[in-house]
Design an enzyme around this catalytic site. Structure first.
Site, PDB file in Angstrom:
ATOM      1  N   ASN A 108       0.870  -1.172   0.000  1.00  0.00           N
ATOM      2  CA  ASN A 108       0.000   0.000   0.000  1.00  0.00           C
ATOM      3  C   ASN A 108       0.909   1.224   0.000  1.00  0.00           C
ATOM      4  O   ASN A 108       1.520   1.538   1.012  1.00  0.00           O
ATOM      5  CB  ASN A 108      -0.890  -0.053   1.257  1.00  0.00           C
ATOM      6  CG  ASN A 108      -1.703   1.212   1.449  1.00  0.00           C
ATOM      7  OD1 ASN A 108      -1.776   2.060   0.560  1.00  0.00           O
ATOM      8  ND2 ASN A 108      -2.328   1.340   2.619  1.00  0.00           N
TER       9      ASN A 108
ATOM     10  N   GLU B 142      -5.489  -5.187  10.289  1.00  0.00           N
ATOM     11  CA  GLU B 142      -4.449  -4.198  10.563  1.00  0.00           C
ATOM     12  C   GLU B 142      -4.754  -3.501  11.887  1.00  0.00           C
ATOM     13  O   GLU B 142      -5.550  -2.564  11.929  1.00  0.00           O
ATOM     14  CB  GLU B 142      -4.410  -3.150   9.450  1.00  0.00           C
ATOM     15  CG  GLU B 142      -4.069  -3.723   8.087  1.00  0.00           C
ATOM     16  CD  GLU B 142      -3.542  -2.639   7.157  1.00  0.00           C
ATOM     17  OE1 GLU B 142      -2.379  -2.752   6.754  1.00  0.00           O
ATOM     18  OE2 GLU B 142      -4.262  -1.683   6.864  1.00  0.00           O
TER      19      GLU B 142
ATOM     20  N   HIS C  97      -9.648   1.071   4.651  1.00  0.00           N
ATOM     21  CA  HIS C  97      -8.373   1.174   5.366  1.00  0.00           C
ATOM     22  C   HIS C  97      -8.594   2.046   6.613  1.00  0.00           C
ATOM     23  O   HIS C  97      -9.378   2.996   6.590  1.00  0.00           O
ATOM     24  CB  HIS C  97      -7.301   1.785   4.456  1.00  0.00           C
ATOM     25  CG  HIS C  97      -5.937   1.741   5.069  1.00  0.00           C
ATOM     26  ND1 HIS C  97      -5.526   2.667   6.009  1.00  0.00           N
ATOM     27  CD2 HIS C  97      -4.916   0.881   4.911  1.00  0.00           C
ATOM     28  CE1 HIS C  97      -4.298   2.357   6.391  1.00  0.00           C
ATOM     29  NE2 HIS C  97      -3.903   1.289   5.746  1.00  0.00           N
TER      30      HIS C  97
ATOM     31  N   GLU D  78      -6.991   4.358   7.870  1.00  0.00           N
ATOM     32  CA  GLU D  78      -6.787   5.794   7.652  1.00  0.00           C
ATOM     33  C   GLU D  78      -8.032   6.425   7.034  1.00  0.00           C
ATOM     34  O   GLU D  78      -8.341   7.592   7.288  1.00  0.00           O
ATOM     35  CB  GLU D  78      -5.528   6.013   6.785  1.00  0.00           C
ATOM     36  CG  GLU D  78      -4.274   5.767   7.618  1.00  0.00           C
ATOM     37  CD  GLU D  78      -3.037   5.351   6.850  1.00  0.00           C
ATOM     38  OE1 GLU D  78      -3.011   5.474   5.605  1.00  0.00           O
ATOM     39  OE2 GLU D  78      -2.082   4.874   7.498  1.00  0.00           O
TER      40      GLU D  78
ATOM     41  N   SER E  27       3.302  -2.374  10.254  1.00  0.00           N
ATOM     42  CA  SER E  27       4.750  -2.476  10.448  1.00  0.00           C
ATOM     43  C   SER E  27       5.330  -3.828  10.041  1.00  0.00           C
ATOM     44  O   SER E  27       6.223  -4.352  10.708  1.00  0.00           O
ATOM     45  CB  SER E  27       5.123  -2.113  11.887  1.00  0.00           C
ATOM     46  OG  SER E  27       4.763  -0.764  12.165  1.00  0.00           O
TER      47      SER E  27
ATOM     48  N   GLY F  60       2.453   2.006  10.785  1.00  0.00           N
ATOM     49  CA  GLY F  60       3.391   3.118  10.682  1.00  0.00           C
ATOM     50  C   GLY F  60       4.102   3.448  11.986  1.00  0.00           C
ATOM     51  O   GLY F  60       4.758   4.478  12.098  1.00  0.00           O
TER      52      GLY F  60
ATOM     53  N   LYS G 229       0.141   4.282  -0.242  1.00  0.00           N
ATOM     54  CA  LYS G 229      -0.456   5.473   0.386  1.00  0.00           C
ATOM     55  C   LYS G 229      -0.214   6.715  -0.482  1.00  0.00           C
ATOM     56  O   LYS G 229      -0.230   6.602  -1.708  1.00  0.00           O
ATOM     57  CB  LYS G 229       0.065   5.645   1.821  1.00  0.00           C
ATOM     58  CG  LYS G 229      -0.125   4.355   2.632  1.00  0.00           C
ATOM     59  CD  LYS G 229       0.027   4.527   4.111  1.00  0.00           C
ATOM     60  CE  LYS G 229      -0.169   3.186   4.794  1.00  0.00           C
ATOM     61  NZ  LYS G 229      -0.155   3.281   6.243  1.00  0.00           N
TER      62      LYS G 229
HETATM   63  P1  PGA Z   1       2.802   0.136   7.595  1.00  0.00           P
HETATM   64  O1  PGA Z   1       1.332   0.370   6.950  1.00  0.00           O
HETATM   65  O2  PGA Z   1       3.331  -1.132   6.986  1.00  0.00           O
HETATM   66  O3  PGA Z   1       3.593   1.340   7.188  1.00  0.00           O
HETATM   67  O4  PGA Z   1       2.602   0.012   9.056  1.00  0.00           O
HETATM   68  C1  PGA Z   1       0.453  -0.691   6.712  1.00  0.00           C
HETATM   69  C2  PGA Z   1      -0.862  -0.200   6.150  1.00  0.00           C
HETATM   70  O5  PGA Z   1      -1.353   0.845   6.612  1.00  0.00           O
HETATM   71  O6  PGA Z   1      -1.451  -0.820   5.244  1.00  0.00           O
END
Ligand code: PGA
Length: 254
Positions: free
Chosen positions: A10, A168, A96, A98, A213, A174, A12
């Protein structure tokens, strides 16, 4: 039953068109020998068509990070499922965290988008997971149950194999704070039971990815868990070497 791993990146809000094309070309060169697992990258909308074009002939599939819940219309700034397909994508991330947290996406909206995606021939990757506050309050399973049951409401067992779920935990995204393999497995096994309640034996065909992560140095332990069928990777998918290593996770025993 063994499910074919799906390793998804992803991106982003990172990568211009030329950066995205460069990344997918490097990734395809570095994963050309991979035949036993699926690879997906999700660039931003602006780079979707170019990255899909650059990925042609490779084993890398391309997905969008979001879509509108309508086929077309007066929705300024939004992107329709047909446009995503037209750009060359086969998958779309839905709900997601976010988007749930910053753009107010609800379970009902996630459900509507996931259904429309599937109807339009896109594989929905439906994201679920609890926040830190929810985990600390002991609500992890309630929240994940609600995300799964509401988000996947109304799908038939026959459709189940065409759906992907991504667990997730928001506190792991992140932050560098990966869930331990045991913590992740516990929730993945729970999700599998909920999928069984929805889809019966077809639940065994639904891939459930772990995200939060994921890095080259923790993917092997995560993939050793019986109910983790792949990864949804943010930060570590932005570098070809790192993501290629994640795609090429080593099979170890848990
Ligand atoms: P990350 O993000 O691997 O940077 O923690 C994962 C995601 O939000 O899909």
């Amino acid at each position: 039953m063994s499910r074919r791993p799906l390793m998804a990146g992803n991106w982003k809000m990172f990568k211009t068109i030329s950066e995205g094309v460069d990344l997918v070309k490097k990734l395809s060169a570095q994963t050309a020998d991979v035949t036993d697992r699926d690879i997906l990258v999700c660039p931003p909308f602006t780079a979707l068509a170019a990255v899909a074009q650059a990925a042609k002939g490779s084993t890398i599939a391309v997905g969008a990070q979001n879509m509108n819940d309508n086929l077309s219309g007066a929705f300024t700034g939004e992107v329709a499922p047909g446009m995503i397909k037209d750009a060359g994508a086969s998958h779309v991330l839905i709900g997601h965290s976010e988007r749930r947290q910053m753009y107010g996406e609800t379970d009902a909206l996630v459900n509507k988008k996931a259904k429309l995606a599937l109807e339009q021939g896109l594989t929905p990757v439906v994201c679920v997971g609890e926040t830190l506050a929810e985990r600390e309050a002991g609500n992890t399973f309630n929240v994940v149950e609600r995300h799964v049951m509401e988000g996947l409401k109304g799908f038939t067992s026959a459709q189940a194999p065409s759906i992907v779920v991504a667990y997730e935990p928001v506190w792991a995204i992140g932050t560098g704070k990966t869930a331990t393999p045991a913590q992740a497995q516990e929730v993945h096994a729970f999700i599998r039971r909920k999928l069984e309640a929805l889809f019966g034996k077809e639940a065994a065909q639904v891939r459930v990815l772990y995200g939060g992560s994921v890095k080259p140095d923790n993917i092997d332990q995560l993939m050793a868990q019986p109910d983790i069928d792949g990864g949804l990777v943010g930060g570590a998918s932005l570098k070809a070497e790192d993501f290629a290593r994640i795609v090429k996770f080593q099979k170890i025993s848990a």
